[in-house]
Design a protein around this motif. Structure first.
Motif, PDB file in Angstrom:
ATOM      1  N   GLY A  13      -1.203   5.988  -3.920  1.00 24.89           N
ATOM      2  CA  GLY A  13      -1.418   6.882  -2.786  1.00 24.89           C
ATOM      3  C   GLY A  13      -0.856   8.274  -2.950  1.00 24.89           C
ATOM      4  N   LEU A  88       5.835   6.683  -4.635  1.00 30.08           N
ATOM      5  CA  LEU A  88       4.821   5.819  -4.024  1.00 30.08           C
ATOM      6  C   LEU A  88       4.644   4.562  -4.879  1.00 30.08           C
ATOM      7  N   ALA A  90       3.247   0.146  -4.878  1.00 29.97           N
ATOM      8  CA  ALA A  90       2.371  -0.869  -4.284  1.00 29.97           C
ATOM      9  C   ALA A  90       2.429  -2.103  -5.173  1.00 29.97           C
ATOM     10  N   ILE A 136       8.089   4.680  -0.718  1.00 33.97           N
ATOM     11  CA  ILE A 136       7.145   4.129   0.254  1.00 33.97           C
ATOM     12  C   ILE A 136       6.233   3.142  -0.461  1.00 33.97           C
ATOM     13  N   ASP A 137       6.266   1.899  -0.026  1.00 31.50           N
ATOM     14  CA  ASP A 137       5.355   0.881  -0.553  1.00 31.50           C
ATOM     15  C   ASP A 137       4.100   0.896   0.304  1.00 31.50           C
ATOM     16  N   THR A 138       2.974   1.211  -0.305  1.00 33.70           N
ATOM     17  CA  THR A 138       1.723   1.381   0.446  1.00 33.70           C
ATOM     18  C   THR A 138       0.846   0.133   0.435  1.00 33.70           C
ATOM     19  N   LEU A 141      -0.216  -0.481   3.919  1.00 30.43           N
ATOM     20  CA  LEU A 141      -0.370   0.702   4.759  1.00 30.43           C
ATOM     21  C   LEU A 141      -1.801   1.228   4.702  1.00 30.43           C
ATOM     22  N   THR A 143      -4.368   4.524   5.384  1.00 30.79           N
ATOM     23  CA  THR A 143      -4.180   5.950   5.157  1.00 30.79           C
ATOM     24  C   THR A 143      -3.494   6.603   6.353  1.00 30.79           C
ATOM     25  N   LEU A 146       0.247   5.787   6.286  1.00 27.45           N
ATOM     26  CA  LEU A 146       0.931   6.575   5.265  1.00 27.45           C
ATOM     27  C   LEU A 146       1.130   8.007   5.752  1.00 27.45           C
ATOM     28  N   GLU A 149       3.961   8.082   8.205  1.00 26.91           N
ATOM     29  CA  GLU A 149       5.246   7.901   7.536  1.00 26.91           C
ATOM     30  C   GLU A 149       5.710   9.201   6.889  1.00 26.91           C
ATOM     31  N   THR A 164      10.006  -1.051   3.298  1.00 28.03           N
ATOM     32  CA  THR A 164       8.974  -1.320   4.290  1.00 28.03           C
ATOM     33  C   THR A 164       9.003  -2.809   4.616  1.00 28.03           C
TER      34      THR A 164
END
Length: 285
Positions: A13, A88, A90, A136-138, A141, A143, A146, A149, A164
């Protein structure tokens, strides 16, 4: 001058993040070779455009130039520039899905398996992740989430913890969520499904919630659950974990699990943790 360095896993992201920062007034540069960071910061500082907020994406696309990152960070510090690193992340499963949906190869495995590229990239980014100010772990999440955040951190200036918490309610008859870190079974609680006037409602409805929460065993369990999560979260943060998935299940995933998940979500939200909710089976027949 505010100077943000955006990095992280491919597909996590970063492109969305830089667009959000651009929308809130940051001067943004994508895929800058790390060796140019000090010169770019100096250029922005002395620009006639009065640039006071800068965001730069530095990632594995720089190839061998990415190895210059830590030297450049040292040079920034020596030159008196203060910076923050936004990382970022995930899960592997989510990243693989995103690459397949977009029909794009991973930059480190253009002719091989996507997972091989992800694993190699994680290894290369491990040190910079540890140095990051914000993670931030997306994985779960959208869009919009995110965007919210990032705005909270860089526009509103809210304090944030690099974890998160994702709460998932589910039904055991449809399977336990594969990415769950903690699983709690609430099938021992009285079931609204057998109350005719409650059967067609969910734990999101006031009448079901009141029914589930009125029992002494529910009150004791909820209190102990919240106490346990309060105890565990600081240790997960200290360990460097960026996402904690808490799964709460009942038989069908519609009444009891939804109610308890909502109670836990509200408690963590009030304590200003980064928390998202997913009622996986709530609307399924």
């Amino acid at each position: 001058m505010k100077f943000i360095i955006i990095t992280g896993l491919s597909g996590a992201g970063k492109s969305q993040a830089v667009r959000v920062l651009e929308d809130i007034g940051y001067y943004c540069m994508d895929n800058l070779p790390p060796a140019l960071l000090p010169d770019f910061a100096d250029l922005c500082l002395h620009s006639k455009r009065n640039i006071d907020k800068v965001a730069v994406v530095v990632d594995i696309r720089g190839g061998k130039f990415f190895n210059d990152l830590f030297k450049s960070l040292y040079d920034l510090e020596e030159a008196g520039f203060e910076y923050k690193i936004l990382f970022l992340d995930a899960s592997d499963e989510v990243l693989i899905k995103r690459f397949k949906e977009q029909r794009r190869p991973h930059p480190l495995s253009t002719e091989g398996r996507i997972i091989d590229g992800i694993e190699s990239e994680r290894e290369k980014l491990d040190e910079v992740k540890m140095k990051s100010n914000y993670i931030i772990d997306t994985s779960n999440l959208t869009t919009a989430m995110l965007k919210e955040e990032i705005r909270d951190i860089f526009l509103e200036g809210k304090e944030t913890k690099n974890l998160t918490v994702s709460i998932v309610s589910f039904g055991f008859k449809k399977g336990v969520p594969l990415d769950a870190d903690l699983v709690f079974d609430v099938r021992f609680l009285p079931n609204p499904y057998y109350i005719q006037e409650l059967k067609d409602f969910t734990g999101n409805d006031k009448n079901v919630r009141e029914y589930v929460m009125k029992w002494e065993q529910t009150k004791v369990f909820t209190e102990k659950l919240i106490d346990m999560i309060d105890f565990l979260i600081p240790f997960y943060i200290k360990e460097g974990k960026s996402q904690l998935v808490i799964a709460i299940g009942c038989t069908g995933g519609k009444h009891r699990s939804v109610t308890i998940a909502n109670v836990l979500y509200e408690d963590l939200k009030e304590k200003e943790y980064r928390v998202i909710m997913n009622h996986r089976d709530c609307e399924k027949s």
